[in-house]
Design a protein around this motif. Structure first.
Motif, PDB file in Angstrom:
ATOM      1  N   VAL A 156       0.830  -1.204   0.000  1.00  0.00           N
ATOM      2  CA  VAL A 156       0.000   0.000   0.000  1.00  0.00           C
ATOM      3  C   VAL A 156       0.864   1.253   0.000  1.00  0.00           C
ATOM      4  N   LEU A 157       1.925   1.248   0.796  1.00  0.00           N
ATOM      5  CA  LEU A 157       2.829   2.402   0.818  1.00  0.00           C
ATOM      6  C   LEU A 157       3.531   2.570  -0.528  1.00  0.00           C
ATOM      7  N   ALA A 158       3.919   1.453  -1.147  1.00  0.00           N
ATOM      8  CA  ALA A 158       4.550   1.544  -2.470  1.00  0.00           C
ATOM      9  C   ALA A 158       3.579   2.104  -3.498  1.00  0.00           C
ATOM     10  N   ALA A 159       2.314   1.679  -3.442  1.00  0.00           N
ATOM     11  CA  ALA A 159       1.309   2.223  -4.364  1.00  0.00           C
ATOM     12  C   ALA A 159       1.096   3.715  -4.133  1.00  0.00           C
ATOM     13  N   THR A 160       1.159   4.140  -2.880  1.00  0.00           N
ATOM     14  CA  THR A 160       1.023   5.575  -2.583  1.00  0.00           C
ATOM     15  C   THR A 160       2.172   6.363  -3.191  1.00  0.00           C
ATOM     16  N   VAL A 161       3.376   5.840  -3.060  1.00  0.00           N
ATOM     17  CA  VAL A 161       4.541   6.522  -3.637  1.00  0.00           C
ATOM     18  C   VAL A 161       4.403   6.642  -5.156  1.00  0.00           C
ATOM     19  N   LEU A 162       3.984   5.560  -5.813  1.00  0.00           N
ATOM     20  CA  LEU A 162       3.808   5.613  -7.270  1.00  0.00           C
ATOM     21  C   LEU A 162       2.725   6.612  -7.659  1.00  0.00           C
ATOM     22  N   SER A 163       1.657   6.676  -6.880  1.00  0.00           N
ATOM     23  CA  SER A 163       0.589   7.645  -7.173  1.00  0.00           C
ATOM     24  C   SER A 163       1.117   9.066  -7.067  1.00  0.00           C
ATOM     25  N   VAL A 164       1.925   9.326  -6.057  1.00  0.00           N
ATOM     26  CA  VAL A 164       2.487  10.669  -5.893  1.00  0.00           C
ATOM     27  C   VAL A 164       3.440  11.001  -7.041  1.00  0.00           C
ATOM     28  N   VAL A 165       4.209  10.009  -7.480  1.00  0.00           N
ATOM     29  CA  VAL A 165       5.131  10.250  -8.601  1.00  0.00           C
ATOM     30  C   VAL A 165       4.363  10.678  -9.849  1.00  0.00           C
ATOM     31  N   PHE A 166       3.308   9.937 -10.181  1.00  0.00           N
ATOM     32  CA  PHE A 166       2.527  10.287 -11.368  1.00  0.00           C
ATOM     33  C   PHE A 166       1.826  11.627 -11.192  1.00  0.00           C
ATOM     34  N   ALA A 167       1.327  11.901  -9.992  1.00  0.00           N
ATOM     35  CA  ALA A 167       0.663  13.192  -9.763  1.00  0.00           C
ATOM     36  C   ALA A 167       1.650  14.346  -9.860  1.00  0.00           C
ATOM     37  N   THR A 168       2.869  14.155  -9.353  1.00  0.00           N
ATOM     38  CA  THR A 168       3.882  15.211  -9.441  1.00  0.00           C
ATOM     39  C   THR A 168       4.276  15.473 -10.893  1.00  0.00           C
ATOM     40  N   ARG A 169       4.456  14.415 -11.660  1.00  0.00           N
ATOM     41  CA  ARG A 169       4.790  14.597 -13.067  1.00  0.00           C
ATOM     42  C   ARG A 169       3.654  15.273 -13.820  1.00  0.00           C
TER      43      ARG A 169
END
Length: 331
Positions: free
Chosen positions: A205-218
């Motif tokens: 779940v934490l890894a999925a959160t990090v990936l979501s933030v990466v895509f949102a930041t980009r």
């Protein structure tokens, strides 16, 4: 000499002020500072979506942490019960008076060293334990149902199971001692496996959160690419640009994390209230006997707070690292 040539020229100077005109206020030479707007928009569709994603991830992570804490506490209770409780089972037989046999077993158990409490189960209590599987209105005359005597042991280790087994074989035929060790060992092993699986789910779940933030930041950088490029090429430091994104995404992470954490706490409280209202039913009593009372401990609530803080920090740090990597690609 003509009259026009003889006329003296009027002296040059400031024109006479008009009647009724007001003097203009003096202004300083320095231009008035304009308030700078944020690089990252305060509200956008991607921002709202990210808040929802973080709230859902936080909620799932908090539920996982609560479940892991509940299973861990239950496994610890099982391990304590291995050395603190044992059971004597009395099997029915033709011509055997079960009530007299139960009384005799209780007398033998009270005389055994290390036994601090003896609790014989009545027929009504035994039928209530079997009610979830065999239904209500169970008749002991129709089925050979054994009777139970539960022994509570002391913590000093004086209890000798071999001696009690020998005494039961001599003086109480049909009675056998069961220390539940094999069954409880399996349950504890299963609980530890569930704890490990829960920690794995929490990591995912934490890894999925990090990936979501990466895509949102980009996505946020793509929407503000022109502004970021201009600031980058005119000499703005990468730390300043990354700081703008970091503060923005930290607020988003806190907002989503608080929403998910509060929803998880509300779920815990609702589950405890539901379990308390079901006390007295056969199913709830059987679950309490097997898993203990359903109660989320303070460590679970502390874990929810830690998850909210962790996800907020991960959101901010991930956005900062993503911005730095994107700016390096512009060089």
């Amino acid at each position: 000499m003509s009259a026009n040539a003889a006329a003296a020229p009027e002296p040059k100077g400031r024109p006479a002020p008009k009647t009724g005109s007001k003097p203009k206020p003096k202004t300083s030479g320095a231009p008035r500072a304009r308030r700078q707007g944020p690089i990252v928009p305060a509200s956008s569709v991607s921002g709202h979506t990210l808040v929802m994603v973080i709230a859902i991830m936080t909620y799932l992570a908090a539920l996982t942490a609560g479940g892991v804490d509940l299973v861990r506490a239950t496994a610890a209770g099982w391990e304590r019960d291995i050395v603190r409780e044992t059971t004597v089972q009395i099997r029915p037989a033709d011509g055997r008076d079960m009530n007299a046999a139960v009384a005799r077993v209780a007398e033998i158990a009270r005389a055994a060293p290390g036994v601090v409490e003896v609790r014989p189960y009545s027929e009504a209590e035994t039928a209530r334990l079997l009610e979830p599987w065999l239904g209500a209105g169970l008749s002991f005359s129709d089925l050979p149902i054994p009777r139970l005597v539960v022994l509570r042991l002391s913590d000093d280790g004086r209890f000798d199971p071999a001696a009690l087994k020998a005494a039961l074989e001599r003086e109480a035929p049909g009675a056998s001692l069961d220390d539940h060790r094999r069954f409880l060992d399996r349950l504890v092993a299963m609980a530890r496996t569930l704890v490990a699986l829960g920690l794995g789910v929490l990591a995912l779940v934490l890894a999925a959160t990090v990936l979501s933030v990466v895509f949102a930041t980009r996505g946020a950088m793509a929407g503000n690419r022109d502004i970021v490029q201009v600031l980058h090429f005119v000499g703005a430091k990468d730390g300043y640009i990354a700081g703008q994104f970091q503060r923005r995404f930290l607020r988003l992470g806190l907002k989503g994390g608080l929403a998910g954490g509060l929803a998880a706490i509300a779920t815990f409280l609702l589950a405890e209230l539901t379990a308390e209202q079901g006390v007295g039913s056969a199913a709830v009593d059987q679950m309490d006997a097997l898993f203990g009372r359903f109660q989320v401990g303070p460590t679970a609530y502390a874990g929810v707070v830690a998850i909210v803080v962790l996800i907020s920090v991960l959101t901010a740090v991930t956005s900062r690292v993503t911005v730095f990597r994107t700016l390096r690609a512009l060089d």
